[in-house]
Design an enzyme around this catalytic site. Structure first.
Site, PDB file in Angstrom:
ATOM      1  N   ASP B  12      67.839  52.551  40.886  1.00 18.53           N
ATOM      2  CA  ASP B  12      66.635  53.609  40.166  1.00 18.53           C
ATOM      3  C   ASP B  12      66.298  53.017  38.851  1.00 18.53           C
ATOM      4  O   ASP B  12      67.152  52.814  38.032  1.00 18.53           O
ATOM      5  CB  ASP B  12      67.185  54.953  40.089  1.00 18.53           C
ATOM      6  N   ASP B 131      61.288  59.621  53.825  1.00 20.04           N
ATOM      7  CA  ASP B 131      62.024  60.556  53.542  1.00 20.04           C
ATOM      8  C   ASP B 131      62.058  61.714  54.749  1.00 20.04           C
ATOM      9  O   ASP B 131      60.780  62.294  54.761  1.00 20.04           O
ATOM     10  CB  ASP B 131      61.582  61.030  52.110  1.00 20.04           C
TER      11      ASP B 131
END
Lengths: 219, 270
Positions: B12, B131
């Site tokens: 990330d 997602d």
């Protein structure tokens, strides 16, 4: 050692260019094409035309884009270079699509002629496997070749492709991998080499293949 | 000989810096995404995924700069996701040297972007990230905007459509399991894997090598993505692969993994 990456206008050439630079570090100490620069690796130029490629000791046909566009660009921009590859005047390495372009014809999006340096077709992977063939696959060595010096049987390389080569001349295949069918992973004919995998994305084993090519090209 | 299952560490990145805690002792700058990716390459990672989580909109140049530097140094493939909204974004990231882009919200809002990217750069460059959140028995709903917005779309159906539109790969994250370290959502992973003919990367929930084993076997995933178990140096990529290889999962084992000594502290050190 100066290497020309042929720019067929099909995408990013940074990965392959940098891959050659990284792999060749330390290979040419004392014979740098740029004296004083401190560089000990191969000098990579991105060639836009025959005149650019004329300055190189070896050429790399990169592996991005569609077959038809690649073949057209090679013939339009690099006619003389292609002839020099064909006659063995300059060593060449075709990567992925660049390897497929060495063959007689491809059935990717119709039927299109390739360079015909190695006799055979380029055909779609069978419907029994997920396409593209994407990831690390192990390679079986079938015969000795300058490109596989120091590479162990079963070594892994990174593949990304939906079509594969079917050579008519079986002697051209140096190594193969298996993905639904037997797929030539490395081909060689005289001073012309091809890898279906991306050596520039294949970690240490890939670096070794690039170094082997440069070494073979230097002789 | 067989195509190996891929192990993919995910980084990330916020404003050009890796944000999750990192405990590698041998890195000069553990927050530098390039250094971090190189460490994973040394450990035997098969690919790297960078997820840009920067909120600000003036971030594009920072991402492109990171992609260029990574492409300059890394010898394994890498994917860039997060904030890629248009064809221009896709093009910039790929031309800067990324091997693949991952599309999430933009793919839902404009599925034509998948097709456009695939036609020009090839399907293998276009990853569709989904997602998914459980919405009843055997049902999962697609969320966008970083998991904040429900779409009403069924995750399995969306994966099938994404393949039809030209996606080369599905990056499937279970929102229910993400961050839990309780393992992947195996049922979701298996359902999507069995429904599409492109590779599926399982994501969300990895807490141990056994979870990764389950995702690649019972879950039928082609690859497993994990973040924290690698970032916090609980396991190296090489250790996870050794675990998988012992149990018969085909993985690429480095002949001499040079990152083997990179771990500091014991398991569960986070």
């Amino acid at each position: 050692m100066r290497v020309a990456v042929l720019d067929m206008g099909l995408g990013n050439l940074l990965s392959i260019s940098r891959g050659i630079e990284r792999a060749s570090q330390g290979m040419f100490a004392g014979s740098s094409p740029n004296p004083g620069s401190g560089a000990t690796g191969a000098e990579v130029i991105v060639a836009k035309c025959d005149t650019d490629a004329d300055r190189a000791d070896a050429v790399v046909i990169p592996g991005v884009g569609a077959f038809r566009d690649g073949a057209r660009a090679l013939m339009d921009r690099f006619g003389r270079t292609v002839e020099r590859i064909r006659t063995g005047e300059i060593p060449a390495l075709g990567v992925c699509l660049g390897m497929q372009l060495l063959f007689t014809r491809s059935f990717e999006g119709g039927e299109h002629p390739g360079l015909g340096i190695i006799r055979g077709d380029v055909v779609r992977l069978p419907p029994t496997v997920k396409v593209p063939h994407m990831g690390w696959n192990s390679v079986m060595l079938l015969r000795d070749c300058a490109l596989t010096k120091g590479i162990q049987d079963g070594e892994y390389f990174y593949f990304v492709h939906s079509y594969y080569c079917r050579p008519d001349e079986g002697s051209a295949t140096v190594a193969e991998t298996e993905y639904g069918v037997q797929i030539p992973a490395i081909v060689a004919k005289g001073k012309v080499f091809g890898t279906q995998f991306h050596p520039e994305k294949s970690g240490e084993a890939g670096r070794m293949v690039i170094r082997n090519f440069l070494e073979a090209a230097g002789h | 000989m067989t195509l190996t299952k891929r192990i993919i560490p995910c980084l990330d990145v916020d404003r050009g810096r890796v944000v999750k805690g990192i405990r590698f002792v041998n890195l000069r700058d553990a927050g530098d995404p390039v250094e971090q990716a190189l460490e994973y390459e040394r450990q035997g990672a098969d690919e790297i995924v960078f997820l840009d989580i920067t909120a600000s909109s003036d971030n594009r140049e920072m991402v492109i700069d990171m992609v260029r530097k990574t492409a300059y140094e890394l010898s394994i493939p890498f994917t860039v996701g997060g904030g890629i909204r248009s064809y221009a974004d896709v093009r910039r990231v790929l031309m800067a040297g990324a091997d693949k882009v991952s599309l999430n919200t933009a793919a839902v809002q404009n599925p034509g972007l998948i097709t456009e990217g695939a036609e020009i750069f090839g399907s293998q460059c276009i990853v569709v990230a989904i997602d998914a959140k459980r919405a009843g028995e055997g049902k999962w709903e697609v969320y966008t905007h970083g998991g904040r917005r429900a779409t009403g779309m069924d995750a399995v159906e969306w994966a099938v459509k994404a393949e039809e539109m030209g996606a080369g790969e599905i990056l499937l994250t279970s929102m229910d399991y993400d961050g839990s370290k309780d393992g992947y959502d195996l049922e979701l992973t298996r359902r999507v894997s069995e429904s599409v003919n492109i590779p599926v990367i399982a994501s969300g929930g990895a807490g141990s090598p056994a979870h990764i084993y389950d995702a690649l076997t019972a879950g039928k995933a082609d690859a497993a993505l994990a973040a924290s178990i690698f970032h916090y140096a609980e396991y190296t990529v090489g250790e996870v692969k050794a675990y998988l290889a012992e149990r018969g999962v085909p993985v690429r084992i480095l002949r001499s993994p040079s990152g083997a000594g990179a771990r500091e502290g014991g398991h569960g050190s986070c």
